[in-house]
Scaffold this motif. Structure first.
Motif, PDB file in Angstrom:
ATOM      1  N   PHE A 174     -13.434  22.113  43.363  1.00 40.71           N
ATOM      2  CA  PHE A 174     -13.057  21.567  44.045  1.00 40.71           C
ATOM      3  C   PHE A 174     -12.354  20.065  42.810  1.00 40.71           C
ATOM      4  N   SER A 175     -12.893  20.455  42.272  1.00 42.13           N
ATOM      5  CA  SER A 175     -11.391  19.629  41.289  1.00 42.13           C
ATOM      6  C   SER A 175     -11.738  19.736  39.470  1.00 42.13           C
ATOM      7  N   VAL A 176     -11.088  19.369  38.937  1.00 38.44           N
ATOM      8  CA  VAL A 176     -11.391  19.301  37.585  1.00 38.44           C
ATOM      9  C   VAL A 176     -11.160  17.323  37.496  1.00 38.44           C
ATOM     10  N   ASN A 177     -11.806  17.682  36.078  1.00 32.15           N
ATOM     11  CA  ASN A 177     -11.757  15.795  36.570  1.00 32.15           C
ATOM     12  C   ASN A 177     -11.734  15.929  34.554  1.00 32.15           C
ATOM     13  N   LEU A 178     -10.951  14.707  34.834  1.00 37.11           N
ATOM     14  CA  LEU A 178     -10.075  14.286  32.986  1.00 37.11           C
ATOM     15  C   LEU A 178     -10.510  12.662  33.490  1.00 37.11           C
ATOM     16  N   ALA A 179     -10.392  11.976  32.065  1.00 38.96           N
ATOM     17  CA  ALA A 179     -10.471  11.168  31.344  1.00 38.96           C
ATOM     18  C   ALA A 179      -9.632  10.546  32.022  1.00 38.96           C
ATOM     19  N   GLY A 180      -9.979   8.976  32.590  1.00 41.17           N
ATOM     20  CA  GLY A 180      -9.116   8.110  33.681  1.00 41.17           C
ATOM     21  C   GLY A 180      -8.362   6.867  32.450  1.00 41.17           C
ATOM     22  N   GLY A 181      -8.976   6.659  31.200  1.00 41.51           N
ATOM     23  CA  GLY A 181      -8.958   5.349  30.125  1.00 41.51           C
ATOM     24  C   GLY A 181      -9.112   4.742  30.719  1.00 41.51           C
ATOM     25  N   GLU A 182      -8.401   3.327  30.976  1.00 43.29           N
ATOM     26  CA  GLU A 182      -7.968   2.420  31.986  1.00 43.29           C
ATOM     27  C   GLU A 182      -7.319   2.131  32.867  1.00 43.29           C
ATOM     28  N   ASN A 183      -6.588   3.397  33.075  1.00 43.29           N
ATOM     29  CA  ASN A 183      -5.930   2.462  34.353  1.00 43.29           C
ATOM     30  C   ASN A 183      -5.521   4.251  34.234  1.00 43.29           C
ATOM     31  N   CYS A 184      -6.295   4.429  35.667  1.00 40.41           N
ATOM     32  CA  CYS A 184      -5.940   5.661  36.124  1.00 40.41           C
ATOM     33  C   CYS A 184      -5.167   6.435  36.761  1.00 40.41           C
ATOM     34  N   SER A 185      -3.986   5.158  37.316  1.00 32.35           N
ATOM     35  CA  SER A 185      -2.960   5.848  37.543  1.00 32.35           C
ATOM     36  C   SER A 185      -2.197   6.535  36.828  1.00 32.35           C
ATOM     37  N   GLU A 186      -1.630   6.008  34.689  1.00 36.40           N
ATOM     38  CA  GLU A 186      -0.737   6.682  33.932  1.00 36.40           C
ATOM     39  C   GLU A 186      -1.256   7.526  34.048  1.00 36.40           C
ATOM     40  N   PRO A 187      -2.678   8.338  33.602  1.00 37.32           N
ATOM     41  CA  PRO A 187      -2.827   9.945  32.948  1.00 37.32           C
ATOM     42  C   PRO A 187      -2.258  10.527  34.729  1.00 37.32           C
ATOM     43  N   MET A 188      -2.980  10.340  35.540  1.00 43.05           N
ATOM     44  CA  MET A 188      -2.481  11.554  36.777  1.00 43.05           C
ATOM     45  C   MET A 188      -0.711  10.588  36.601  1.00 43.05           C
ATOM     46  N   HIS A 189       0.055   9.657  36.969  1.00 52.96           N
ATOM     47  CA  HIS A 189       1.055  10.411  36.530  1.00 52.96           C
ATOM     48  C   HIS A 189       1.899  10.978  35.468  1.00 52.96           C
ATOM     49  N   LEU A 249      -3.095  12.367  46.086  1.00 46.80           N
ATOM     50  CA  LEU A 249      -4.164  11.660  47.076  1.00 46.80           C
ATOM     51  C   LEU A 249      -4.687  10.319  46.991  1.00 46.80           C
ATOM     52  N   LYS A 250      -4.949   9.750  46.005  1.00 48.92           N
ATOM     53  CA  LYS A 250      -5.039   8.469  45.780  1.00 48.92           C
ATOM     54  C   LYS A 250      -5.174   8.174  44.357  1.00 48.92           C
ATOM     55  N   GLU A 251      -4.808   6.793  44.593  1.00 50.96           N
ATOM     56  CA  GLU A 251      -4.509   5.750  43.058  1.00 50.96           C
ATOM     57  C   GLU A 251      -4.886   4.027  43.729  1.00 50.96           C
ATOM     58  N   SER A 252      -5.458   4.379  42.192  1.00 52.86           N
ATOM     59  CA  SER A 252      -6.738   3.302  42.207  1.00 52.86           C
ATOM     60  C   SER A 252      -5.777   2.603  40.354  1.00 52.86           C
ATOM     61  N   PHE A 253      -6.924   2.016  40.094  1.00 49.83           N
ATOM     62  CA  PHE A 253      -7.392   1.161  38.394  1.00 49.83           C
ATOM     63  C   PHE A 253      -8.015   1.996  38.084  1.00 49.83           C
ATOM     64  N   GLY A 254      -9.410   2.622  39.310  1.00 50.61           N
ATOM     65  CA  GLY A 254     -10.405   3.019  38.253  1.00 50.61           C
ATOM     66  C   GLY A 254     -10.550   4.598  38.486  1.00 50.61           C
ATOM     67  N   HIS A 255      -9.556   5.517  39.812  1.00 52.46           N
ATOM     68  CA  HIS A 255      -9.952   6.163  40.052  1.00 52.46           C
ATOM     69  C   HIS A 255      -7.989   7.128  40.650  1.00 52.46           C
ATOM     70  N   ALA A 256      -7.707   7.818  40.146  1.00 56.04           N
ATOM     71  CA  ALA A 256      -6.516   8.880  40.948  1.00 56.04           C
ATOM     72  C   ALA A 256      -6.616  10.280  41.045  1.00 56.04           C
ATOM     73  N   GLU A 257      -6.326  10.753  42.200  1.00 57.14           N
ATOM     74  CA  GLU A 257      -6.489  11.871  42.674  1.00 57.14           C
ATOM     75  C   GLU A 257      -5.367  12.749  42.344  1.00 57.14           C
TER      76      GLU A 257
END
Length: 120
Positions: free
Chosen positions: A15-30, A41-49
């Motif tokens: 379903f997914s591979v999961n990576l650490a998001g640090g303090e703001n998950c939007s940064e590594p996602m972008h 798919l999702k973007e917030s401070f604590g969770h991004a997909e």
């Protein structure tokens, strides 16, 4: 690197591979989106997909009291009727979240595997 292929019609799917998001998950996602492309798919401070063209999701999460996450974790989507002996015989239960349909296991090598039980 070979292209990832995600099969959606089998009882057990990556379903997914999961990576650490640090303090703001939007940064590594972008950051990863700039390298790999894909759709947010999702973007917030604590969770991004991020969903790649192949269908594989990369999930970035911030560890909290209610969400024990760490980088290098797989999430497998499982049909509730699939026998899981081939996976669970190598794993130890760490945490069950029955209200969300998730269970967390750790294999003999210290890797985490979240099992997400698909609703039929």
């Amino acid at each position: 690197m070979p292209e990832q292929i995600v099969t959606r019609n089998k009882p057990l799917n990556l379903f997914s591979v999961n990576l650490a998001g640090g303090e703001n998950c939007s940064e590594p996602m972008h950051f990863y989106q700039s390298i790999l492309g894909g759709k947010v798919l999702k973007e917030s401070f604590g969770h991004a997909e991020l969903e790649l063209e192949s269908g594989l999701r990369i999930v970035f999460s911030k560890e909290t009291e209610h969400c024990p996450v760490r980088g290098g974790t797989l999430t497998l989507q499982v049909d509730q009727h699939d026998p899981l002996d081939r996976i669970l015989s190598h794993c130890q239960l760490v945490q069950a979240v029955p209200t969300q349909g998730y269970s967390l296991y750790e294999d003999h090598w210290g890797n985490w595997i979240w099992l997400y039980f698909a609703k039929n």
